[in-house]
Design a protein around this motif. Structure first.
Motif, PDB file in Angstrom:
ATOM      1  N   UNK A 184      10.249  -1.389  11.836  1.00 36.64           N
ATOM      2  CA  UNK A 184       9.886  -2.111  10.617  1.00 36.64           C
ATOM      3  C   UNK A 184       9.485  -1.183   9.482  1.00 36.64           C
ATOM      4  N   UNK A 185       8.579  -0.234   9.764  1.00 36.18           N
ATOM      5  CA  UNK A 185       8.100   0.658   8.710  1.00 36.18           C
ATOM      6  C   UNK A 185       9.191   1.629   8.280  1.00 36.18           C
ATOM      7  N   UNK A 186       9.943   2.168   9.239  1.00 37.84           N
ATOM      8  CA  UNK A 186      11.015   3.093   8.892  1.00 37.84           C
ATOM      9  C   UNK A 186      12.066   2.450   8.012  1.00 37.84           C
ATOM     10  N   UNK A 187      12.421   1.209   8.313  1.00 43.21           N
ATOM     11  CA  UNK A 187      13.418   0.517   7.516  1.00 43.21           C
ATOM     12  C   UNK A 187      12.897   0.250   6.109  1.00 43.21           C
ATOM     13  N   UNK A 188      11.613  -0.071   5.997  1.00 38.13           N
ATOM     14  CA  UNK A 188      11.009  -0.291   4.684  1.00 38.13           C
ATOM     15  C   UNK A 188      11.053   0.981   3.845  1.00 38.13           C
ATOM     16  N   UNK A 189      10.742   2.120   4.469  1.00 40.51           N
ATOM     17  CA  UNK A 189      10.738   3.383   3.734  1.00 40.51           C
ATOM     18  C   UNK A 189      12.135   3.757   3.255  1.00 40.51           C
ATOM     19  N   UNK A 190      13.148   3.489   4.064  1.00 39.17           N
ATOM     20  CA  UNK A 190      14.514   3.816   3.670  1.00 39.17           C
ATOM     21  C   UNK A 190      14.983   2.932   2.526  1.00 39.17           C
ATOM     22  N   UNK A 197      12.735  10.461  -0.885  1.00 37.71           N
ATOM     23  CA  UNK A 197      12.098  11.188   0.210  1.00 37.71           C
ATOM     24  C   UNK A 197      12.876  11.008   1.499  1.00 37.71           C
ATOM     25  N   UNK A 198      12.787  12.013   2.364  1.00 37.09           N
ATOM     26  CA  UNK A 198      13.389  11.943   3.690  1.00 37.09           C
ATOM     27  C   UNK A 198      12.437  11.233   4.643  1.00 37.09           C
ATOM     28  N   UNK A 199      13.018  10.653   5.683  1.00 35.36           N
ATOM     29  CA  UNK A 199      12.233   9.869   6.643  1.00 35.36           C
ATOM     30  C   UNK A 199      12.602  10.315   8.051  1.00 35.36           C
ATOM     31  N   UNK A 200      11.592  10.490   8.895  1.00 34.50           N
ATOM     32  CA  UNK A 200      11.794  10.821  10.296  1.00 34.50           C
ATOM     33  C   UNK A 200      11.157   9.726  11.141  1.00 34.50           C
ATOM     34  N   UNK A 201      11.986   9.015  11.894  1.00 39.34           N
ATOM     35  CA  UNK A 201      11.530   7.910  12.733  1.00 39.34           C
ATOM     36  C   UNK A 201      11.543   8.378  14.183  1.00 39.34           C
ATOM     37  N   UNK A 202      10.400   8.288  14.857  1.00 39.88           N
ATOM     38  CA  UNK A 202      10.233   8.830  16.199  1.00 39.88           C
ATOM     39  C   UNK A 202      10.017   7.694  17.194  1.00 39.88           C
ATOM     40  N   UNK A 203      10.698   7.797  18.319  1.00 39.74           N
ATOM     41  CA  UNK A 203      10.477   6.871  19.435  1.00 39.74           C
ATOM     42  C   UNK A 203      10.105   7.687  20.668  1.00 39.74           C
ATOM     43  N   UNK A 204       8.969   7.330  21.275  1.00 39.35           N
ATOM     44  CA  UNK A 204       8.551   8.039  22.479  1.00 39.35           C
ATOM     45  C   UNK A 204       9.436   7.664  23.650  1.00 39.35           C
ATOM     46  N   UNK A 205       9.743   8.660  24.495  1.00 45.00           N
ATOM     47  CA  UNK A 205      10.618   8.430  25.626  1.00 45.00           C
ATOM     48  C   UNK A 205      10.004   7.511  26.652  1.00 45.00           C
ATOM     49  N   UNK A 264       0.831  -1.206   0.000  1.00 42.21           N
ATOM     50  CA  UNK A 264       0.000   0.000   0.000  1.00 42.21           C
ATOM     51  C   UNK A 264       0.863   1.252   0.000  1.00 42.21           C
ATOM     52  N   UNK A 265       1.942   1.245   0.774  1.00 42.61           N
ATOM     53  CA  UNK A 265       2.832   2.407   0.815  1.00 42.61           C
ATOM     54  C   UNK A 265       3.498   2.612  -0.537  1.00 42.61           C
ATOM     55  N   UNK A 266       3.969   1.534  -1.153  1.00 45.30           N
ATOM     56  CA  UNK A 266       4.685   1.641  -2.420  1.00 45.30           C
ATOM     57  C   UNK A 266       3.769   2.044  -3.573  1.00 45.30           C
ATOM     58  N   UNK A 267       2.498   1.650  -3.511  1.00 38.67           N
ATOM     59  CA  UNK A 267       1.594   1.909  -4.632  1.00 38.67           C
ATOM     60  C   UNK A 267       0.790   3.195  -4.469  1.00 38.67           C
ATOM     61  N   UNK A 268       0.363   3.499  -3.246  1.00 39.44           N
ATOM     62  CA  UNK A 268      -0.563   4.626  -3.043  1.00 39.44           C
ATOM     63  C   UNK A 268       0.075   5.838  -2.377  1.00 39.44           C
ATOM     64  N   UNK A 269       1.106   5.641  -1.624  1.00 41.28           N
ATOM     65  CA  UNK A 269       1.678   6.738  -0.840  1.00 41.28           C
ATOM     66  C   UNK A 269       3.194   6.812  -1.050  1.00 41.28           C
ATOM     67  N   UNK A 270       3.567   6.918  -2.304  1.00 39.02           N
ATOM     68  CA  UNK A 270       4.991   6.847  -2.657  1.00 39.02           C
ATOM     69  C   UNK A 270       5.538   8.141  -3.234  1.00 39.02           C
ATOM     70  N   UNK A 271       4.798   9.240  -3.070  1.00 41.29           N
ATOM     71  CA  UNK A 271       5.242  10.480  -3.692  1.00 41.29           C
ATOM     72  C   UNK A 271       5.116  11.647  -2.707  1.00 41.29           C
ATOM     73  N   UNK A 272       5.903  11.567  -1.632  1.00 45.90           N
ATOM     74  CA  UNK A 272       5.896  12.620  -0.619  1.00 45.90           C
ATOM     75  C   UNK A 272       7.322  13.108  -0.390  1.00 45.90           C
ATOM     76  N   UNK A 273       7.419  14.294   0.191  1.00 44.88           N
ATOM     77  CA  UNK A 273       8.742  14.856   0.489  1.00 44.88           C
ATOM     78  C   UNK A 273       9.304  14.349   1.811  1.00 44.88           C
ATOM     79  N   UNK A 274       8.422  14.071   2.750  1.00 48.63           N
ATOM     80  CA  UNK A 274       8.863  13.646   4.082  1.00 48.63           C
ATOM     81  C   UNK A 274       7.897  12.620   4.637  1.00 48.63           C
ATOM     82  N   UNK A 275       8.437  11.499   5.109  1.00 48.22           N
ATOM     83  CA  UNK A 275       7.657  10.461   5.766  1.00 48.22           C
ATOM     84  C   UNK A 275       7.959  10.508   7.271  1.00 48.22           C
TER      85      UNK A 275
END
Length: 855
Positions: free
Chosen positions: A787-793, A801-809, A749-760
């Protein structure tokens, strides 16, 4: 009466004099055979190589053993010399006679002197005298307290102990005075870094005082050696003249020559396409010049180490100095210098210290040597309002010894200022002083107590439009532009303030890095800054320029963290706690290439990121920059450009934290945010039954995991409800829900429908159990991205596109955000299903609703 005496193969001539002659037979081979007929170990070079290999091996082994204790390198240096020297080897005379025959001393000490000469060159190359002109009264007073009382004690001990000996010269008192005065600046800097004290008031004061102490000790040593070698004070004149010529004539000349060579090399590089201002020829010229300067000071009646030190001092800091350091340092400290430590170990015998008749000399020497500087520093510190415990810790830090201290002892030993017992006693005192610094500092000084009551506030729990305190970490100037672009779309405004702590992370490799702290403490600059300082200035200027672009709502505080990569995360966390930071942003360890792929930039950065995510109590984000573009005010005013941001929401605390940050970004003019929430369809994978780790005989594992999953789902639904309600009138936000059955369909779904953004923007999903990511862990190359961040990279998206991976403290908890009339019980038990609840359609009439039929 004959004064000759024979010991085995050696004949000692004039034994009763201050100087003796040792005669021995050297076997010669006259055979024409290709086979050795003489023991090769009797030849000087093979014997030296064997000795060198043994001392290096012992040193490396001790370094590994002492590493968990966070002991400085000099401790392993001294201990390796003792273990391989007379103290231990004399217990096995047969082995000692083979390994250390008298005739091997000439080669060993020659190589040791060469190692010291080049080591002193490196010391001068790294030293910066600029801070001396800007030192404060407190640091200067503490430095004087670490010089004068130990110096007086050294003279007193010499007069009480050594002067009784008929062979002890009166000028030997100078070496006792210098020996107790020395503080090692580089060893102190690394120790402060290991204990996370580099940026504390205690650490800054200790560093500044230590550099003054270091320079004064060198000056005293130069004077003492020159006078003693020349037997008169007049012999100081040639050395003083040479030093003056070096500083006032050769230093400008060398600076001009280097600048001209750099200009010619730059012109040549432009024509040939090569890189860098300097070549190997420049490095070889510098290395050869070290020996020339050493030879000149030998002619002047001083020592070759002094000439090498002066040559290093007059070379301007910059690319050439750094290049020479990188080429020479490891060879000098790892290969040549161990010969000096072995020679030092052969000169002392700690077994003499345990004889009853020497106790009266040894114990007072060790005790007074260890405590004089501590007491004097505590006394002076009290006048500046420093607590007793902090003053004691400061005095202990000023007791840190290094190679210079050993050089002083060996010079004193050569002129008989130290006999066998006092030499060994001072060596043991040095070892005790330096070894005890770490444990005493850990016990006596605990700056972390100030932060224990601090409660971390993550983005999810923050009130709307509250101040965001973010720490952006950069490792090089390349990271700065992308970090600033990310901050520009973080909605910095008067209504939503942004406090930025721009941290330049510098690896602690020597004096240059540690000098950054001294420069920052004294607010001093340099005419020829080092590469580290020049980069630091560029980074600070870039962050200050970002602050000046906003009239209000933005505050920037540039900082510098100097530490080894293994412990750098601890410094970042300490800073974050001190500044009450809510989010730490660090760069990814890979950078994009012109071909559209990612390549390793610095693998050590990955270790820093992993350690930070494992231990940080506040939220952490890893930014994978692939050319994030900036949005200028002119573009947004005319609606020409919009930055397209997508937030992939799968579920869990990390995703809620990522959504909170994306929500803030959506308030920035020119940013369009799409939130895609993936939900499991009816045919989704039964992750509970497929997970072997959750199975147990009594079923408690699956029960507890199921309860936690349901709890997280309720919290996800509640936070999504709140997000949709508050943002329903924001036309720049689009909300989409997508049903999938497995991790594979999520990726499709990410590769087909949501693959044209500047920042994930995604949550790391650490510890998440979800059917939506099932099967992705096996292909995960970078676990710190989730898992998702690694797939996007790794994915082949339509645009890079750039990717921002967030982990809550860790302090994030699972509480609802405060300050909303819609939080609490009303939403805490609601499961959001937009098509099943038509009354909510008014909230999302401008949003896209993806089909919910799955695949």
């Amino acid at each position: 009466m004959s004064t000759n005496e024979t010991f085995g193969p050696y004949t000692i001539v004039n034994k009763t004099s201050n100087s003796i002659i040792v005669c021995f037979h050297r076997p010669q081979s006259h055979s024409t055979s290709n086979w050795q007929v003489v023991n090769p170990l009797t030849s000087s070079l093979p014997l030296f190589l064997m000795q060198l290999c043994l001392i290096i091996f012992t040193h490396r082994l001790l370094t590994l053993i002492l590493k968990p204790l966070r002991q400085p390198r000099i401790v392993a240096d001294i201990m390796s010399g003792i273990l391989m020297g007379a103290s231990v080897m004399e217990l096995v005379p047969q082995l000692a006679s083979k390994m250390y025959p008298f005739e091997s001393n000439l080669v060993l000490e020659t190589m040791a002197n060469i190692g010291l000469m080049y080591y002193m060159f490196l010391v001068g190359l790294e030293m910066d005298l600029t801070p001396i002109r800007h030192i404060g009264i407190k640091a200067l007073s503490i430095s004087i307290a670490g010089i004068l009382p130990p110096m007086g004690l050294g003279v007193g001990l010499y007069l009480l102990i050594q002067v009784k000996s008929s062979t002890a010269p009166m000028y030997g008192a100078a070496f006792w005075a210098i020996a107790l005065t020395v503080t090692s600046f580089p060893d102190l800097a690394r120790l402060l870094s290991d204990f996370k004290l580099m940026q504390t008031d205690l650490g800054r004061t200790a560093l500044t005082a230590a550099i003054v102490n270091d320079i004064v000790s060198w000056a005293l040593l130069v004077g003492a050696v020159t006078v003693i070698n020349g037997h008169t004070f007049y012999m100081l004149l040639p050395t003083i003249v040479f030093i003056a010529i070096c500083w006032f004539v050769l230093r400008p000349a060398v600076n001009w020559f280097i600048m001209q060579s750099a200009a010619l090399k730059s012109l040549s590089s432009t024509e040939t396409g090569s890189h860098g201002k300097y070549s190997d020829v420049h490095v070889h010229f510098v290395i050869a010049a070290v020996a020339v300067f050493g030879f000149i000071t030998d002619i002047c009646g001083s020592n070759s180490m002094i000439g090498a030190f002066m040559f290093g001092l007059i070379i301007p800091s910059g690319e050439l100095g750094t290049m020479v350091m990188e080429r020479v340092e490891e060879y000098v400290t790892g290969i040549l210098l161990p010969a000096f430590f072995l020679s030092n170990g052969l000169r002392n015998n700690v077994r003499f210290l345990f004889k009853i008749k020497t106790i009266s000399v040894v114990v007072p020497t060790i005790v007074l040597a260890c405590f004089t500087k501590v007491v004097s520093t505590m006394f002076v510190s009290s006048f500046f309002g420093i607590k007793i415990s902090d003053g004691f810790a400061l005095g202990v830090l000023m007791n840190t010894k290094g190679v210079l201290a050993l050089i002083v002892l060996n010079f004193g030993r050569n002129i008989k200022a130290f006999d066998q017992i006092t030499f060994s006693a001072m060596m043991v005192a040095y070892l005790i002083m330096t070894f005890s610094v770490g444990p005493i500092i850990s016990f006596a000084y605990k700056p972390g107590k100030r932060f224990r009551q601090h409660k971390h506030t993550n983005l999810q729990k923050s009130k709307p439009n509250s101040e965001l305190r973010v720490m952006t970490c950069v490792h090089s100037i390349r990271n700065v532009s992308s970090m600033i672009k990310l901050l520009q779309i973080s909605n910095p405004s008067k209504k939503s303030p942004l406090s930025v702590f721009g941290v330049n992370l510098v690896e602690l490799t020597g004096r240059n890095a540690a000098m950054l702290i001294v420069h920052d403490t004294l607010k001093s600059g340099a005419n020829n800054p080092s590469r580290e300082k020049a980069t630091d200035n560029q980074i600070i200027t870039a962050f200050e320029s970002f602050e000046s672009d906003y009239t209000e709502g933005v505050s920037v505080q540039p900082l510098t963290v100097v530490s080894s990569y293994a412990s750098m995360h601890g410094d970042i966390i300490n800073y974050a706690e001190e500044k009450s930071v809510g989010l730490i942003i660090v760069p990814f360890h890979k950078r994009p290439t012109p071909g559209g792929t990612l390549e390793d930039d610095n693998p050590s950065i990955r270790e820093v990121n992993q350690n930070l995510m494992a231990t940080s109590p506040c939220s952490v984000a890893i930014f994978v920059d692939c050319g994030l573009r900036s949005i200028t005010n002119e573009e947004t005013r005319h609606g020409k450009q919009h930055l397209r941001v997508v937030m992939i929401f799968v579920g869990g605390s990390d995703d809620r934290e990522a959504l909170a940050y994306a929500w803030r970004m959506a308030e920035t003019r020119g940013v369009n945010l799409t939130v895609v929430r993936f939900l499991p369809s009816k045919d989704a994978v039964d992750i509970m039954s497929d997970n072997q780790d959750l199975r147990s005989d009594d079923g408690t594992g699956m029960l507890m995991a199921g309860t936690e999953i349901e709890k997280q789902q309720r919290l996800d639904d509640a936070y999504i409800n709140q997000f949709r309600f508050r943002s329903m009138n924001n036309e720049s936000i689009t909300y989409v829900e997508k049903l999938v059955t497995s991790g594979e369909q999520t990726v499709e779904a990410i590769n087909s429908c949501y693959n044209d953004f500047d920042l994930y923007i995604v949550g790391r999903g650490h510890g998440r159990i979800s059917a939506l990511t099932s099967g992705l862990t096996e292909w995960n190359e970078c676990p710190e991205l989730g898992e998702i961040g690694d797939v996007l990279v790794q994915a082949d998206l339509a645009s890079l596109a750039s990717v921002l991976v967030v982990q809550q403290g860790a302090a994030g908890g699972h509480m609802m955000p405060l300050g909303s009339p819609y939080d609490g019980e009303k939403f805490s038990h609601t499961h959001w299903r937009p098509l099943a609840k038509p009354e909510f359609e008014a909230f999302v009439n401008h949003r896209k609703n993806d089909d919910l039929d799955g695949y």
